[in-house]
Scaffold this active site. Structure first.
Site, PDB file in Angstrom:
ATOM      1  N   GLU A 162      85.658  39.597 -18.637  1.00 29.70           N
ATOM      2  CA  GLU A 162      86.200  40.032 -17.351  1.00 29.70           C
ATOM      3  C   GLU A 162      85.153  39.768 -16.276  1.00 29.70           C
ATOM      4  O   GLU A 162      83.960  39.894 -16.519  1.00 29.70           O
ATOM      5  CB  GLU A 162      86.541  41.524 -17.398  1.00 29.70           C
ATOM      6  CG  GLU A 162      87.697  41.788 -18.316  1.00 29.70           C
ATOM      7  CD  GLU A 162      88.184  43.225 -18.251  1.00 29.70           C
ATOM      8  OE1 GLU A 162      87.845  43.936 -17.290  1.00 29.70           O
ATOM      9  OE2 GLU A 162      88.904  43.617 -19.174  1.00 29.70           O
ATOM     10  N   LEU A 277      71.013  41.085 -24.316  1.00 26.67           N
ATOM     11  CA  LEU A 277      69.888  41.941 -24.713  1.00 26.67           C
ATOM     12  C   LEU A 277      69.450  42.781 -23.518  1.00 26.67           C
ATOM     13  O   LEU A 277      68.277  43.086 -23.370  1.00 26.67           O
ATOM     14  CB  LEU A 277      68.723  41.089 -25.231  1.00 26.67           C
ATOM     15  CG  LEU A 277      68.852  40.518 -26.653  1.00 26.67           C
ATOM     16  CD1 LEU A 277      67.614  39.723 -27.034  1.00 26.67           C
ATOM     17  CD2 LEU A 277      69.086  41.623 -27.695  1.00 26.67           C
ATOM     18  N   CYS A 287      87.360  45.794 -24.771  1.00 23.44           N
ATOM     19  CA  CYS A 287      87.225  44.963 -25.974  1.00 23.44           C
ATOM     20  C   CYS A 287      86.232  45.493 -26.991  1.00 23.44           C
ATOM     21  O   CYS A 287      86.608  45.797 -28.121  1.00 23.44           O
ATOM     22  CB  CYS A 287      86.853  43.541 -25.567  1.00 23.44           C
ATOM     23  SG  CYS A 287      88.049  42.844 -24.440  1.00 23.44           S
TER      24      CYS A 287
HETATM   25  C1  UGA Z   1      83.805  40.819 -24.092  1.00 26.64           C
HETATM   26  C2  UGA Z   1      83.146  39.538 -24.644  1.00 26.64           C
HETATM   27  O1  UGA Z   1      81.892  39.304 -24.001  1.00 26.64           O
HETATM   28  C3  UGA Z   1      84.049  38.324 -24.454  1.00 26.64           C
HETATM   29  O2  UGA Z   1      83.469  37.182 -25.067  1.00 26.64           O
HETATM   30  C4  UGA Z   1      85.401  38.620 -25.095  1.00 26.64           C
HETATM   31  O3  UGA Z   1      86.314  37.553 -24.919  1.00 26.64           O
HETATM   32  C5  UGA Z   1      86.000  39.883 -24.483  1.00 26.64           C
HETATM   33  O4  UGA Z   1      85.091  40.984 -24.683  1.00 26.64           O
HETATM   34  C6  UGA Z   1      87.327  40.160 -25.169  1.00 26.64           C
HETATM   35  O5  UGA Z   1      87.333  40.334 -26.395  1.00 26.64           O
HETATM   36  O6  UGA Z   1      88.371  40.053 -24.516  1.00 26.64           O
HETATM   37  P1  UGA Z   1      84.068  41.894 -21.635  1.00 26.64           P
HETATM   38  O7  UGA Z   1      84.647  43.082 -22.322  1.00 26.64           O
HETATM   39  O8  UGA Z   1      84.752  41.336 -20.443  1.00 26.64           O
HETATM   40  O9  UGA Z   1      83.930  40.650 -22.675  1.00 26.64           O
HETATM   41  O10 UGA Z   1      82.604  42.291 -21.163  1.00 26.64           O
HETATM   42  P2  UGA Z   1      81.100  41.921 -21.515  1.00 26.64           P
HETATM   43  O11 UGA Z   1      80.525  41.092 -20.441  1.00 26.64           O
HETATM   44  O12 UGA Z   1      80.969  41.408 -22.889  1.00 26.64           O
HETATM   45  O13 UGA Z   1      80.430  43.379 -21.436  1.00 26.64           O
HETATM   46  C7  UGA Z   1      80.843  44.420 -22.312  1.00 26.64           C
HETATM   47  C8  UGA Z   1      80.008  45.664 -22.099  1.00 26.64           C
HETATM   48  O14 UGA Z   1      78.684  45.472 -22.579  1.00 26.64           O
HETATM   49  C9  UGA Z   1      79.846  46.075 -20.634  1.00 26.64           C
HETATM   50  O15 UGA Z   1      79.956  47.482 -20.541  1.00 26.64           O
HETATM   51  C10 UGA Z   1      78.452  45.598 -20.270  1.00 26.64           C
HETATM   52  O16 UGA Z   1      77.870  46.315 -19.221  1.00 26.64           O
HETATM   53  C11 UGA Z   1      77.736  45.829 -21.589  1.00 26.64           C
HETATM   54  N1  UGA Z   1      76.537  44.964 -21.769  1.00 26.64           N
HETATM   55  C12 UGA Z   1      76.657  43.621 -21.853  1.00 26.64           C
HETATM   56  C13 UGA Z   1      75.293  45.569 -21.922  1.00 26.64           C
HETATM   57  O17 UGA Z   1      75.160  46.814 -21.887  1.00 26.64           O
HETATM   58  N2  UGA Z   1      74.194  44.772 -22.133  1.00 26.64           N
HETATM   59  C14 UGA Z   1      74.288  43.413 -22.203  1.00 26.64           C
HETATM   60  O18 UGA Z   1      73.252  42.752 -22.395  1.00 26.64           O
HETATM   61  C15 UGA Z   1      75.544  42.815 -22.050  1.00 26.64           C
END
Ligand code: UGA
Length: 475
Positions: A162, A277, A287
Site C-alpha cells: 500500500e 530492518l 496483510c
Molecule cells: C505487505 C508486503 O510488503 C507486500 O509485499 C504484500 O504484497 C502486501 O503486504 C500484501 O500481502 O498485500 P503492506 O501491508 O502494504 O505490504 O505494507 P508494508 O510496507 O509491508 O508494511 C507493513 C508493516 O510493517 C507496516 O506497519 C510498516 O510500518 C511495518 N514495517 C515495515 C516496519 O515496522 N519496519 C520495516 O522495516 C518495514
C-alpha cells in the site's frame, strides 16, 4: 498505452486494494478490464470517476483508462465471466477466529463464476490464500457441473505494498505464475508480456519506476501450490525480519547501542539485505498480521512445527506494549497528560488504519487516562470511525496544532513529512520539549542539541543515558 493488438479481455473480481490496482494496471499495459464488485454504491462511485483509496498514480490511471472505456466497473459477474478469457479473483480473505483465512468470499465467487462458464476460461487466484485453495476452487467449479476441459485454475500472487501499489505492480521484483497446465500458463504469460518483455517501459507515458526495457521483471513459473506458498512465506519472512530487528532494538537499548548501525551492518551482507530492518512499534496493516496467523494455521494443520511464527507475533504485540511503557516512564504518570500524536495510518503513504499499531497505542494511552490530539495527513476520516472524537480524543488540522501545549509529542507513523518538521517551532509549541518517536525519524544527538528530550526505538537517548548508565550493570 501499449498497442491493443495483444489486448486480452480480463475480469477482476473485487475492487479492494489489490483488485482495483490490478484492474488499473492491466488496463495500463494494454488489456481491456471489467472490474466486478457486488457493492453497487462502490461500483457507481468508481464509474463516476471517484477513487475510494489514497494511492499514488491510481487516480491518473483510472482517469486515463476509464475515459476510453478500457476499464469498466460492473456488478454483473455472470456477464463479465462470459465475456472474458481470464478471471482474476481478488476478493478479501479475512482472518477467522482460529487464525486461518476465511475463504467464504472466494468460494462464493468461484460458484458464481462456475454458473456462467460457457467456453474455456482461465481462473486466477490473486487474493492471498492458503496452499490448496487452488484445488478447492477447482473442485467447487466442477461440483457446479462445469467440465474440466472448460477451465483451469491458476495462482498469481500479488506483492504490492500500500502506498506504492501502482509502482510495485508495474515494476515488480518478480512475477509468479503458478499453473498446472501449459495453456493456462501461456495465457497468463501473455497478459504480463508488456512488463516481462520490457515493451511497457519504452512508452513515454509509462509510470516511472525501477524497471526498464533493459531490466524487465523476471517471470517465475511454478506449480499452483508453490505459488500459494511463495506468497504466504514471503509475507511471513518479511514480518519475521521486522520482529527480529525489533528484538535487536530492545537489546541495543539496554546497552546504549544504535539499532540503525546494527541494521546497516547486517543489511550490507547481501544474504541478509537492508530492507525491512527498520525498528519501530511493530508491523500492522491488512496483510502481515493476517497472513502470519494464516500461515501458522496452515503449518499446524499439516502437522508442521512452525512456532517461529508464534514468536514473530508475540514480539510484535510486545513491541507496542513496550512503546506504551516508554511513554509512561518518560511522563511518570499518564493520567490527565496531554499528548500530541503524529500518525494514525499503519504506515506512511496510506490512509489505511487496519491493524494500525498507532491506533492500538492511542487506545492504551486513552485507557491510562491521557488525552490525545492526533494528526495524520490522510487517515483521520477513517480513524474517527474507530476512535470517536470527544474530550479525550481530539483531531488536529496539522502537526503543530497536534503539538500545541502538549506534555509530549509522539510519532507513530513514518510519513515523510513528519521527518521534516520545523523543530524550533515545535519546541516552542510544545508545553514540554519531549518527543517520543516510534519510527526513528530524527537524529538523537541533533535533537538533544536543540533542547529536546528525545526518545526513540533502539537508539541511545542522550538525556536518559547518564541515569541509565548508572543503573545498568552487566549480569
Ligand atoms: C505487505 C508486503 O510488503 C507486500 O509485499 C504484500 O504484497 C502486501 O503486504 C500484501 O500481502 O498485500 P503492506 O501491508 O502494504 O505490504 O505494507 P508494508 O510496507 O509491508 O508494511 C507493513 C508493516 O510493517 C507496516 O506497519 C510498516 O510500518 C511495518 N514495517 C515495515 C516496519 O515496522 N519496519 C520495516 O522495516 C518495514
Amino acid at each position: 498505452m501499449s498497442e491493443m493488438n495483444d489486448s486480452i479481455l480480463i475480469t477482476v473480481v473485487g475492487s479492494g486494494y489489490v483488485g482495483l490496482v490490478a484492474s488499473a494496471c492491466f488496463a495500463e499495459i494494454g488489456h481491456r478490464v471489467l472490474c466486478v464488485d457486488n457493492d453497487e454504491a462502490k461500483v457507481e462511485m468508481l464509474n463516476a470517476g471517484r477513487v475510494p483509496i489514497h494511492e499514488e498514480f491510481l487516480p491518473e490511471l483510472l482517469e486515463r483508462h476509464g475515459g476510453t472505456g478500457r476499464i469498466q466497473f460492473t456488478t454483473d459477474l455472470s456477464q463479465a465471466t462470459q465475456a472474458s478469457q481470464a478471471i482474476f479473483i481478488a476478493v478479501g480473505t479475512p482472518q477467522s477466529e482460529t487464525g486461518n483465512a476465511d475463504l467464504s468470499y472466494v468460494d462464493a465467487v468461484a460458484c458464481e463464476i462456475a454458473r456462467s462458464i460457457r467456453s474455456y476460461k482461465v481462473i486466477v487466484e490473486k487474493s492471498t490464500v492458503p496452499v490448496y485453495t487452488n484445488d478447492w476452487i477447482r473442485r467447487a467449479i466442477e461440483r457446479n457441473g462445469v467440465s474440466r476441459s472448460l477451465f483451469d485454475v491458476t495462482s498469481n500472487p500479488e506483492f504490492l505494498r500500500e502506498g506504492t501499489a501502482v509502482r510495485d505492480f508495474l515494476h515488480p521484483d518478480r512475477i509468479v505464475l503458478g499453473a498446472d497446465s501449459e495453456g493456462a500458463a501461456a495465457l497468463l504469460a501473455s497478459i504480463y508480456a508488456p512488463l516481462t518483455t520490457g515493451s511497457y517501459y519504452e512508452n513515454p507515458n509509462a509510470i516511472p519506476g525501477s524497471r526498464s526495457v533493459a531490466d524487465p521483471p523476471p517471470i517465475l513459473q511454478t506449480s499452483t501450490k508453490a505459488a500459494e506458498i511463495i506468497k504466504h512465506a514471503s509475507n511471513a519472512f518479511l514480518a519475521m525480519k521486522i520482529s527480529f530487528i525489533n528484538v535487536i532494538a530492545n537489546l541495543c537499548e539496554s546497552v546504549d547501542a544504535d539499532v540503525q548501525h546494527v541494521a546497516r551492518g547486517m543489511g550490507l551482507d547481501q544474504r541478509i539485505g537492508g530492507r525491512f530492518l527498520s525498528a519501530g512499534i511493530g508491523y500492522g496493516g491488512s496483510c502481515f498480521p493476517k497472513d502470519v496467523a494464516a500461515f501458522r494455521y496452515v503449518a499446524q494443520q499439516l502437522g508442521i512445527d512452525f512456532n517461529l511464527l508464534s514468536e514473530v507475533e508475540k514480539i510484535n504485540e510486545r513491541q507496542k506494549q513496550q512503546f506504551f511503557q516508554k511513554v509512561r516512564s518518560a511522563l511518570w504518570t499518564l493520567r490527565s497528560k496531554r499528548l500530541g500524536v503524529l500518525g494514525l495510518a499503519f504506515k506512511g503513504g496510506t490512509d489505511d488504519i487496519r491493524e494500525s499499531p498507532a491506533l492500538e497505542i492511542i487506545r492504551m494511552l486513552l485507557e491510562a487516562g491521557a488525552t490525545v490530539k492526533a494528526f495524520d495527513p490522510a487517515a483521520m476520516e477513517r480513524a474517527k470511525k474507530e476512535l470517536e472524537p470527544g474530550p479525550a480524543m481530539q483531531y488536529a488540522d496539522g502537526p503543530y496544532s497536534a503539538a500545541d501545549n502538549a506534555d509530549a509529542l509522539l510519532i507513530l507513523t513514518d510519513w515523510a513529512d513528519f521527518g521534516r518538521l520545523d523543530l524550533e517551532k515545535l519546541r516552542y509549541t510544545l508545553r514540554y520539549p519531549i518527543i517520543i518517536d516510534g519510527r526513528n525519524l530524527y537524529d538523537p544527538r541533533q535533537m538533544q542539541e536543540l533542547g529536546f528530550t528525545y526518545l526513540s526505538v533502539g537508539r541511545p537517548s542522550p538525556h536518559i543515558s547518564v541515569e541509565a548508565a548508572s543503573t545498568k550493570r552487566w549480569p
